[in-house]
Enzyme design. Structure first.
Site, PDB file in Angstrom:
ATOM      1  CB  SER A 184      -0.877  -0.012   1.257  1.00  0.00           C
ATOM      2  OG  SER A 184      -1.499   1.255   1.430  1.00  0.00           O
ATOM      3  CE1 TYR A 230      -3.848  -2.216   5.029  1.00  0.00           C
ATOM      4  CE2 TYR A 230      -3.123   0.001   4.431  1.00  0.00           C
ATOM      5  CZ  TYR A 230      -3.564  -1.259   4.064  1.00  0.00           C
ATOM      6  OH  TYR A 230      -3.717  -1.580   2.728  1.00  0.00           O
TER       7      TYR A 230
HETATM    8  P1  NAP Z   1     -10.977  -6.761   1.030  1.00  0.00           P
HETATM    9  O1  NAP Z   1     -12.025  -6.564   0.012  1.00  0.00           O
HETATM   10  O2  NAP Z   1     -11.271  -6.445   2.450  1.00  0.00           O
HETATM   11  O3  NAP Z   1     -10.424  -8.245   0.886  1.00  0.00           O
HETATM   12  C1  NAP Z   1      -9.454  -8.724   1.770  1.00  0.00           C
HETATM   13  C2  NAP Z   1      -9.117 -10.128   1.391  1.00  0.00           C
HETATM   14  O4  NAP Z   1      -8.101 -10.606   2.283  1.00  0.00           O
HETATM   15  C3  NAP Z   1     -10.303 -11.078   1.514  1.00  0.00           C
HETATM   16  O5  NAP Z   1     -10.273 -11.987   0.451  1.00  0.00           O
HETATM   17  C4  NAP Z   1     -10.037 -11.765   2.829  1.00  0.00           C
HETATM   18  O6  NAP Z   1     -10.555 -13.072   2.897  1.00  0.00           O
HETATM   19  C5  NAP Z   1      -8.529 -11.846   2.819  1.00  0.00           C
HETATM   20  N1  NAP Z   1      -7.983 -12.048   4.168  1.00  0.00           N
HETATM   21  C6  NAP Z   1      -8.006 -11.192   5.211  1.00  0.00           C
HETATM   22  N2  NAP Z   1      -7.394 -11.740   6.275  1.00  0.00           N
HETATM   23  C7  NAP Z   1      -6.959 -12.953   5.888  1.00  0.00           C
HETATM   24  C8  NAP Z   1      -6.257 -13.987   6.545  1.00  0.00           C
HETATM   25  N3  NAP Z   1      -5.867 -13.919   7.822  1.00  0.00           N
HETATM   26  N4  NAP Z   1      -5.972 -15.109   5.839  1.00  0.00           N
HETATM   27  C9  NAP Z   1      -6.348 -15.215   4.561  1.00  0.00           C
HETATM   28  N5  NAP Z   1      -7.039 -14.281   3.873  1.00  0.00           N
HETATM   29  C10 NAP Z   1      -7.342 -13.167   4.557  1.00  0.00           C
HETATM   30  O7  NAP Z   1      -9.690  -5.870   0.684  1.00  0.00           O
HETATM   31  P2  NAP Z   1      -9.023  -5.374  -0.666  1.00  0.00           P
HETATM   32  O8  NAP Z   1      -9.229  -3.914  -0.719  1.00  0.00           O
HETATM   33  O9  NAP Z   1      -9.413  -6.224  -1.810  1.00  0.00           O
HETATM   34  O10 NAP Z   1      -7.491  -5.600  -0.274  1.00  0.00           O
HETATM   35  C11 NAP Z   1      -6.643  -6.529  -0.920  1.00  0.00           C
HETATM   36  C12 NAP Z   1      -5.215  -6.092  -0.645  1.00  0.00           C
HETATM   37  O11 NAP Z   1      -4.991  -4.774  -1.181  1.00  0.00           O
HETATM   38  C13 NAP Z   1      -4.876  -5.993   0.849  1.00  0.00           C
HETATM   39  O12 NAP Z   1      -3.579  -6.493   1.079  1.00  0.00           O
HETATM   40  C14 NAP Z   1      -4.932  -4.503   1.118  1.00  0.00           C
HETATM   41  O13 NAP Z   1      -4.138  -4.114   2.211  1.00  0.00           O
HETATM   42  C15 NAP Z   1      -4.408  -3.944  -0.192  1.00  0.00           C
HETATM   43  N6  NAP Z   1      -4.779  -2.552  -0.447  1.00  0.00           N
HETATM   44  C16 NAP Z   1      -6.081  -2.181  -0.570  1.00  0.00           C
HETATM   45  C17 NAP Z   1      -6.395  -0.843  -0.832  1.00  0.00           C
HETATM   46  C18 NAP Z   1      -7.803  -0.364  -1.011  1.00  0.00           C
HETATM   47  O14 NAP Z   1      -8.009   0.863  -1.172  1.00  0.00           O
HETATM   48  N7  NAP Z   1      -8.806  -1.237  -1.056  1.00  0.00           N
HETATM   49  C19 NAP Z   1      -5.371   0.110  -0.922  1.00  0.00           C
HETATM   50  C20 NAP Z   1      -4.042  -0.296  -0.780  1.00  0.00           C
HETATM   51  C21 NAP Z   1      -3.765  -1.632  -0.552  1.00  0.00           C
HETATM   52  P3  NAP Z   1     -11.918 -13.427   3.697  1.00  0.00           P
HETATM   53  O15 NAP Z   1     -13.015 -13.227   2.716  1.00  0.00           O
HETATM   54  O16 NAP Z   1     -11.691 -14.811   4.109  1.00  0.00           O
HETATM   55  O17 NAP Z   1     -12.022 -12.449   4.840  1.00  0.00           O
END
Ligand code: NAP
Length: 233
Positions: A141, A156
């Site tokens: 991120s 985070y």
């Molecule tokens: P999201 O919609 O909340 O999805 C998170 C994913 O991570 C879900 O599939 C969840 O699975 C999985 N997860 C969480 N904890 C876990 C664990 N202990 N073991 C295995 N799986 C786990 O978030 P997203 O926005 O798509 O984020 C994906 C990545 O992008 C993350 O690393 C996040 O930090 C990064 N990111 C996101 C943003 C943003 O603006 N959205 C910005 C920068 C970086 P479950 O369904 O099982 O909970």
């Protein structure tokens, strides 16, 4: 499902959000795909939606036993893995800042977002080493870059800063084994984590990850990427 010609990838957290969009992008590029979610039911549902023989598995990256079980289960069917995408992550900071954040919250973030990724690479290393040109892509991120640190998201930010550190160290350690390791900042993306005000679609957030997995020069390693360009840590 073993066939040396097919490129094969595993996406953690591939059931929703950016991970689901990465999975769609890799399928479109012709990759065989394994997706994970903490719940097998959610992984199954997403795999059915994606189609094309996507393999769903249950995996909690915060739990070493779960990681070991996932490797054992995957290794029954495949002998190599070309791409490991460490996308799963959590954002546990709520109404907190660096002066008030609890140890529990700090531990949850770093255990999942940083230590979980290191343990995944360790566990999947034999399968990655069996690929001709393996790649590990860590979804980090901008909030984990030195310039992006924010005192109201302490767990985070620290976990993603440390994840970028892990990317550099893993890249150093795996260089002689021909495995490229990079971090990606997807931007602010409309997902459960990013919320509805985020300007980017999951597909836009996934773009650089899919590009690094499928098109970027394999020699690129140990870098932090955004919008297909290397940026400073
Ligand atoms: P999201 O919609 O909340 O999805 C998170 C994913 O991570 C879900 O599939 C969840 O699975 C999985 N997860 C969480 N904890 C876990 C664990 N202990 N073991 C295995 N799986 C786990 O978030 P997203 O926005 O798509 O984020 C994906 C990545 O992008 C993350 O690393 C996040 O930090 C990064 N990111 C996101 C943003 C943003 O603006 N959205 C910005 C920068 C970086 P479950 O369904 O099982 O909970």
């Amino acid at each position: 499902m073993d066939s040396q010609q097919m490129k094969r990838a595993l996406v953690t957290g591939g059931n929703r959000g950016i991970g689901f969009a990465i999975a769609k992008g890799l399928l479109a590029a012709g990759y065989e795909l394994i997706i994970t979610s903490r719940s097998l039911e959610d992984a199954n549902q997403a795999a059915n939606e994606l189609g094309n023989g996507v393999v769903p598995i249950a995996l909690d990256i915060g739990d070493d036993l779960s990681i070991e079980q996932a490797v054992r289960s995957v290794s029954k069917d495949i002998a190599y893995l070309d791409v490991l995408i460490n996308n799963a992550g959590v954002y546990p900071d709520k109404n907190t800042d660096v002066l008030t954040v609890s140890r529990d919250v700090l531990e949850t973030a770093i255990n999942t977002n940083t230590f979980g990724v290191i343990k995944m690479v360790q566990a999947f290393l034999p399968l990655l080493e069996a690929s001709q040109e393996a790649r590990v892509i860590n979804v980090s991120s901008g909030m984990g870059s030195i310039g992006g640190l924010t005192s109201t998201a302490p767990s985070y930010c620290l976990s993603k800063l440390a994840l970028n550190g892990a990317t550099i160290m893993l890249s150093q350690s795996l260089q002689t084994r021909g495995i490229a390791v990079n971090s990606v900042g997807p931007g602010w993306v409309k997902t459960d984590m990013g919320g509805s005000s985020a300007p980017r679609t999951p597909e836009q957030g996934a773009d650089t990850v899919v590009w690094l997995a499928t098109e970027a020069k394999h020699g690129e390693s140990g870098k932090f990427w955004r919008d297909r360009k290397a940026i400073s840590f």
